[in-house]
Design a protein around this motif. Structure first.
Motif, PDB file in Angstrom:
ATOM      1  N   PRO A  88       0.628  -1.346   0.508  1.00 49.02           N
ATOM      2  CA  PRO A  88       0.304  -0.336   0.401  1.00 49.02           C
ATOM      3  C   PRO A  88       0.777   1.206   0.371  1.00 49.02           C
ATOM      4  O   PRO A  88       0.612   2.327  -0.616  1.00 49.02           O
ATOM      5  N   ASP A  89       1.797   1.063   0.508  1.00 51.86           N
ATOM      6  CA  ASP A  89       2.937   2.512   0.964  1.00 51.86           C
ATOM      7  C   ASP A  89       3.079   2.744  -0.937  1.00 51.86           C
ATOM      8  O   ASP A  89       4.302   4.106  -1.087  1.00 51.86           O
TER       9      ASP A  89
ATOM     10  N   LEU B  95      -7.499   2.323  10.540  1.00 53.47           N
ATOM     11  CA  LEU B  95      -7.093   1.254  10.105  1.00 53.47           C
ATOM     12  C   LEU B  95      -6.343   1.241   8.724  1.00 53.47           C
ATOM     13  O   LEU B  95      -5.258   1.100   7.864  1.00 53.47           O
ATOM     14  N   VAL B  96      -7.428   1.966   7.241  1.00 54.00           N
ATOM     15  CA  VAL B  96      -7.746   2.082   6.183  1.00 54.00           C
ATOM     16  C   VAL B  96      -6.271   2.912   6.255  1.00 54.00           C
ATOM     17  O   VAL B  96      -5.321   2.798   4.919  1.00 54.00           O
TER      18      VAL B  96
ATOM     19  N   ASP C  99       1.852 -12.781   3.910  1.00 51.78           N
ATOM     20  CA  ASP C  99       1.441 -11.875   3.606  1.00 51.78           C
ATOM     21  C   ASP C  99       1.323 -10.720   4.372  1.00 51.78           C
ATOM     22  O   ASP C  99       0.966 -10.668   5.649  1.00 51.78           O
ATOM     23  N   GLY C 100       2.160  -9.587   4.457  1.00 51.74           N
ATOM     24  CA  GLY C 100       2.977  -8.419   4.677  1.00 51.74           C
ATOM     25  C   GLY C 100       1.883  -7.982   5.372  1.00 51.74           C
ATOM     26  O   GLY C 100       2.013  -7.321   6.463  1.00 51.74           O
ATOM     27  N   VAL C 101       0.744  -7.877   4.678  1.00 53.38           N
ATOM     28  CA  VAL C 101      -0.495  -6.750   4.785  1.00 53.38           C
ATOM     29  C   VAL C 101      -1.201  -6.939   5.657  1.00 53.38           C
ATOM     30  O   VAL C 101      -1.565  -6.092   6.537  1.00 53.38           O
ATOM     31  N   MET C 102      -1.044  -8.556   5.375  1.00 53.83           N
ATOM     32  CA  MET C 102      -2.512  -9.227   6.776  1.00 53.83           C
ATOM     33  C   MET C 102      -1.634  -9.126   7.425  1.00 53.83           C
ATOM     34  O   MET C 102      -2.646  -8.854   8.707  1.00 53.83           O
TER      35      MET C 102
ATOM     36  N   LEU D 219      -3.407   0.887   4.764  1.00 51.11           N
ATOM     37  CA  LEU D 219      -3.274   0.381   3.631  1.00 51.11           C
ATOM     38  C   LEU D 219      -3.214   1.552   3.170  1.00 51.11           C
ATOM     39  O   LEU D 219      -3.617   1.962   1.978  1.00 51.11           O
ATOM     40  N   HIS D 220      -2.978   2.649   3.612  1.00 51.63           N
ATOM     41  CA  HIS D 220      -2.724   4.624   2.874  1.00 51.63           C
ATOM     42  C   HIS D 220      -4.120   4.941   1.409  1.00 51.63           C
ATOM     43  O   HIS D 220      -3.798   5.433   0.880  1.00 51.63           O
TER      44      HIS D 220
END
Length: 530
Positions: free
Chosen positions: A249-250, A301-302, A374-377, A306-307
Motif C-alpha cells: 500500500p505505501d 486502519l485504512v 502476507d505482510g499487509v495481512m 492501507l494508505h
C-alpha cells in the motif's frame, strides 16, 4: 544500481528470446507473482484466472455495467419453468488453431467438465446440469435438474464453463488430467513459458471480436511486491494491475505522487472481513461478536496500514452488489464504550485495569489466523490485536503458510480468520451458496448459529425461485441474519490497482476482478516498443 541495470539488461534479453524484436514489436510487459500454469480452462490453482480469461471465452460475459452480455452465444431463451436454456451460437467463430466453434464443441467441453464434477462442487451450476444437447451446429440446449436463477452469471465466470478446442483435449479425451495445448477462441494465444521467468501471449489475429491493441503481452514472474515496484521504476515492466497485494500500500501511494506514472484504484470488487467462529471459543457468544464489531477503528486502519488503497466496509457485501443494495441494515459503529458495556453485561470482567477479561476462570482470548507470508495481512492483524486489547479482548496471532490456513478454514480450526467475498458476478449468489458447504470457512463460522439449518434452507430456496419478489425477501432475511448475529467483522471494500508508466495513458478496469483488461489497451501512439 548495478543490480538494477543488470536486471533491465536481462529483461530485454528475455523479450528478444521470446521472439520480440525491440524496434518493431508492440509488446506490453506486466508483472505477476508466478507463472500462469498450463492454461487449462477447466482446472484451478496453479492455473491463473487472468490467463484463462485471455485465451478462453464463455457463452456470455459480464459487461462494464454489471449486466450479462452475449459472447460466444449471440442470443438465448429460457423455458417458463427455468429448467431449459437454449443458446444460439455466434456465426463464424473459430478456435485459434482454425477448428470451428460449434454446438458439438460446447457439448464436448461440458462433458469434460462434468467428468470432474467433484472438483467443481463449489459451483452450484455444475451440480444442476442434467444434460447438454447440440440441437444443430449453432444451437445448444442446457437442461437443469431444477430452476436455478444465476445460470447466466455462472456461465460468465472465468472457470470452469469456458470452451477450448476439443482437438486439444488431453490424451484421455478430457481435460481433468491435462490438455495438449491451450487452444481457445479468445483475443490471445499462450505461446511460450519459462518456469520462474516469464510467459508470452500473442494476439489472436483470427479473433471474431475487436482485436487486441498490442501484438504481445510478456508476463514477467516477479514474486516479491518490492521487486515489482522496482521493476516499474527501472522500466523492466510497464504495468502492475490486479488485487491481492501486488504492490505494498505505501508503494502504491508513492507511485500516486511520482511524476511519470499513473496509479489508480478501481471501484470495489470484493469485501474483506473477519469470519468469527460461532461454534468455537469465546466468539460462540453473540455479545462477544458484537463487541468485536464495535471495538475496531476501521478508518484509522485504512489510513495507517492501507494508505487509502481500500475503503472502509460496514457490511459483508459492498453496496453495489445485487440484492445487498436494497437491504436495510444498521452498521456497527466504532464505539469502544459500547464494546466494553456489552462484555461487562455478558459477565466478561477485567481482573485488573488493562488486563484481558475473564469469566468463570476462562480468559477472553481469540485466535486470529492469517497467512504469515502476507505482510499487509500481518499489519492488519497487529492493528486489530491492538484495538481489541483496548476493550479487554486478547488476540493470539497465528501465522501459517497459505495451505495450512486453507486447511484450518475448511475444518473450522480458527477463532477469527480473514475472509473475502468473490466480487461480480459471483456475489451474492455463488458466495452465499457456498455457505452450505462444510469445506468453506463461512459454513464453519456459521455452524454454531441456532438458525443455521433455516439459513441454509433459505439459501437453497433463493437460488431456485423464479419469483423476483420472493428472491429479494429471502436475500434480505439471509443478510439480516448474518449481520445481526455478527458472524462477520466487515473491514474494507477491496478494488484493483493499476500502476503504469504515464505514457500508456489511462488504464481501463475490467468488470471482473479475475480478468485483466489487456485486450482493451492500446500502445502509445508513435512509441517504439522494446
Amino acid at each position: 544500481m548495478f543490480r538494477h541495470c543488470l536486471r533491465s539488461f536481462l529483461a530485454a534479453c528475455v523479450v528478444v528470446m521470446a521472439g520480440v524484436h525491440p524496434a518493431l514489436a508492440q509488446t506490453l510487459t506486466i508483472a505477476w507473482p508466478q507463472n500462469v500454469g498450463t492454461v487449462n480452462p477447466h482446472l484451478y490453482s496453479p492455473e491463473q484466472m487472468f490467463a484463462q480469461a485471455m485465451v478462453y471465452e464463455g457463452l456470455v460475459r459480464l459487461g462494464d455495467d454489471g449486466r450479462i452480455e452475449p459472447a460466444l452465444a449471440s442470443a438465448w431463451t429460457m423455458s417458463e419453468d427455468g429448467r431449459r436454456y437454449r443458446f444460439t451460437l455466434r456465426e463464424g467463430v473459430r478456435f485459434s488453431n482454425g477448428d470451428p466453434f460449434d454446438a458439438q464443441a460446447v457439448a464436448d467441453n461440458v462433458r469434460a467438465i462434468l467428468e470432474n464434477r467433484a472438483r467443481h462442487e463449489w459451483l452450484a451450476l455444475i451440480e444442476q446440469i442434467e444434460r447438454v444437447e447440440a440441437i444443430d451446429a449453432r444451437t445448444v440446449e442446457f437442461v437443469f435438474k431444477s430452476a436455478y436463477y444465476p445460470v447466466l452469471q455462472e456461465l460468465a465466470l472465468v472457470r470452469p464453463m469456458r470452451f477450448m478446442a476439443p482437438s486439444a483435449f488431453g490424451a484421455d479425451g478430457g481435460t481433468r488430467n491435462g490438455i495438449r495445448a491451450p487452444i481457445g477462441t479468445g483475443p490471445w494465444k499462450h505461446v511460450e513459458t519459462r518456469l520462474g521467468e516469464y510467459d508470452v501471449f500473442e494476439r489472436n489475429d483470427g479473433y471474431w471480436g475487436k482485436p487486441a491493441g498490442y501484438q504481445r503481452v510478456v508476463v514477467k514472474v516477479i514474486p516479491d511486491p518490492t521487486s515489482r515496484a522496482i521493476a516499474l521504476q527501472t522500466g523492466e515492466v510497464d504495468l502492475v494491475y490486479g488485487m491481492g497485494g501486488l504492490l505494498a500500500p505505501d508503494a502504491f501511494e508513492q507511485f500516486r505522487r511520482m511524476p511519470g506514472y499513473t496509479a489508480t484504484l478501481s471501484p470495489p470488487y470484493e469485501g474483506l472481513s473477519l469470519a468469527l467462529n460461532t461454534a468455537h471459543g469465546p466468539t460462540r457468544e453473540l455479545a462477544v461478536r458484537r463487541a468485536i464489531n464495535h471495538a475496531v477503528d476501521k478508518d484509522t486502519l485504512v489510513a495507517s496500514v492501507l494508505h487509502g488503497s481500500q475503503r472502509r466496509a460496514d457490511f459483508l457485501f459492498n453496496r453495489n452488489v445485487p440484492y445487498a443494495d436494497s437491504v436495510s441494515l444498521t452498521s456497527y459503529a466504532y464505539a469502544p464504550a459500547r464494546a466494553e458495556a456489552l462484555l461487562e453485561a455478558a459477565g466478561w470482567l477485567r481482573p485488573r485495569p488493562g488486563a484481558v477479561r475473564e469469566k468463570d476462570g476462562a480468559r477472553l482470548t481469540v485466535e486470529l489466523l492469517y497467512t504469515g507470508t502476507d505482510g499487509v495481512m500481518k499489519s492488519l492483524a497487529e492493528v486489530l490485536q491492538a484495538d481489541l486489547a483496548k476493550a479487554g479482548i486478547g488476540v493470539a496471532l497465528r501465522a501459517e503458510e497459505a495451505g495450512s490456513v486453507q486447511a484450518r478454514m475448511r475444518d473450522g480450526r480458527f477463532g477469527m480468520v480473514f475472509n473475502r467475498t468473490w466480487g461480480a458476478p459471483y456475489d451474492p449468489h455463488a458466495y452465499v451458496g457456498s455457505m452450505r458447504s462444510p469445506s468453506h470457512a463461512d459454513y464453519q463460522a456459521q455452524r454454531g448459529l441456532p438458525e443455521k439449518a433455516a439459513l441454509d434452507a433459505d439459501i437453497t430456496r433463493v437460488l431456485s425461485t423464479v419469483d423476483e419478489a420472493e428472491r429479494r425477501t429471502l436475500y434480505a432475511r439471509i443478510l439480516r441474519t448474518l449481520h445481526e448475529e455478527a458472524v462477520y467483522l466487515p473491514l474494507t471494500e477491496v478494488g484493483a490497482i493499476a500502476v503504469a508508466r504515464a505514457a500508456l495513458g489511462e488504464i481501463p478496469f475490467a468488470p471482473m476482478s479475475s480478468e485483466l483488461p489487456l485486450a482493451r489497451m492500446q500502445p502509445p501512439s508513435g512509441e517504439a516498443r522494446r
